[in-house]
Scaffold this active site. Structure first.
Site: not given
Ligand SMILES: Cc1ncc(COP(=O)(O)O)c(C=O)c1O
Length: 379
Positions: A321, A150
């Site tokens: 995040c 991400n």
């Molecule tokens: C690779 C990845 N995994 C997990 C998540 C978490 O997803 P959620 O925002 O639906 O909790 C994200 C969110 O940015 C992500 O990019």
């Protein structure tokens, strides 16, 4: 006023028009899918239709367990498998560049006696399949890795790892497909468990799913009325699940065209950014066109994000995040790639939408050029 250029689709996406339409049509469907009467059956049918839509987009047979987020799907995958061996904690393999919803779950499992191997990425963000496979021991019960990172867009070798692990049926293979679902054709094909999230593909925030291959058993995290095959009790969020199903349907219909178009956009974005003084493109060859990471060493990512925003361009520092609460934590992904502090601090992430145009890209590049020049002149 400036034209809005939203280049933060890896953080979240606006609702698709098709999703808005389905939501409007479904607002009066208030039945509980567990009720036996007509209202319940209507709600149940919507949930089941969404399940089939998600399965079709995954191109897989098996189960889809709806959850309240991608984070929950990742937690369910890891805890669900680990809990089967709760009496004798064993070994997991993952990578250093996973999302916190996987890394923090691994740390929680370590506190419960599990051993975890965190495989390091290469300097360009790639992960070597052989390094992941070499970490598997006779004690390993789960390998968890993401399909697309991400922060850098790096595509991880899930096909190679998944194929090799098929010869080792003791080991469950979990793929965090949250930045790939609906964008790339395959993913679940090589996985035993595959996580996805609605708000990355034009559905609302707060809905996700965990795909499990047929006959795979795992333990629930939430106990209660036994919804979602007993794996996720709690009355289903019918509206959001309906929206996720619709977004999955739209994604699969447009996938190839969207992907080709986005490859063109990403190429122009990379070329444009590379012309800007002091810009370092942080990208491996095998990368998703939806995510482009760039650094401006000497500038601060947060400052740059706000300077770009004043011109209508929305991007993020590393990942959404890691920039919570007014202070940005240094990206664990870029640290694992061993980038300098100065480069990490100057990193911003552009995440492209398939609806963007070449004009959007050119405008975005011009804004970055103008604002970085200005910031360099004042800092
Ligand atoms: C690779 C990845 N995994 C997990 C998540 C978490 O997803 P959620 O925002 O639906 O909790 C994200 C969110 O940015 C992500 O990019």
């Amino acid at each position: 006023m400036f034209r809005e250029l939203y280049f933060d689709t890896a953080a979240t996406t606006p609702l698709l028009n098709e999703v808005k339409q389905v939501l409007m049509e479904s607002l009066d469907t208030y039945g509980n899918p567990s009720s036996l009467h007509r209202k319940g059956i209507d709600a149940q049918k919507r949930v089941e239709r969404a399940r089939q839509q998600v399965l079709r987009t995954l191109g897989a047979t098996g189960r889809v367990i709806f959850t309240a987020s991608g984070t929950e799907a990742n937690n369910l995958a890891l805890f669900g498998i680990a809990q089967k061996y709760a009496q004798t904690p064993r070994h997991l393999v993952t990578t250093e560049i996973e999302h916190p919803s996987v890394l923090e779950t691994c740390r929680a499992l370590e506190r419960r006696g599990w051993r975890v191997t965190y495989v390091a990425p290469e300097a360009d963000g790639r992960v070597e399949a052989q390094k992941v496979l070499a970490a598997v021991t006779s004690e390993t019960v789960l390998v968890s890795m993401m399909q697309v990172n991400n922060e850098t867009g790096a595509i991880l070798p899930i096909e190679e790892v998944g194929t090799a692990l098929k010869a080792n049926p003791r080991v469950v293979f979990h793929v965090d497909g949250i930045q790939a679902f609906g964008k790339f054709k395959h993913g679940a094909k090589w996985a035993d468990l595959y996580s996805l999230s609605g708000h990355k593909i034009g559905a609302p925030k707060g809905v996700g799913a965990l795909y499990t291959r047929p006959n795979l058993t795992l333990e629930p995290m939430l106990f209660g009325g036994g919804q979602e095959s007993g794996l996720r009790s709690g009355t289903e969020n019918v509206l959001s699940i309906t929206a996720l199903g619709e977004a999955a349907k739209v994604a699969v219909e447009k996938r190839e065209t969207a992907l080709n178009h986005t490859y063109g956009l990403a190429q122009s974005l990379v070329q444009g950014l590379a012309q800007i003084d002091g810009c370092v493109i942080q990208r491996t060859k095998e990368a998703s066109p939806y995510i482009v990471s760039a650094a401006f060493p000497g500038l601060k990512g947060e400052v740059l994000v706000h300077a770009l925003e004043t011109k209508g361009l929305y991007v993020s520092t590393g990942s959404a995040c890691s920039s919570k609460g007014g202070h940005t934590k240094a990206s664990h992904v870029l640290q694992a790639m061993k980038y300098s502090k100065r480069q990490i601090e100057g990193t911003i992430r552009f995440s492209v939408g398939s609806w963007h145009t070449m004009e959007d890209i050119l405008d975005a590049v011009n804004i970055v050029q103008e604002q970085t020049r200005w910031l360099h002149s004042v800092v």
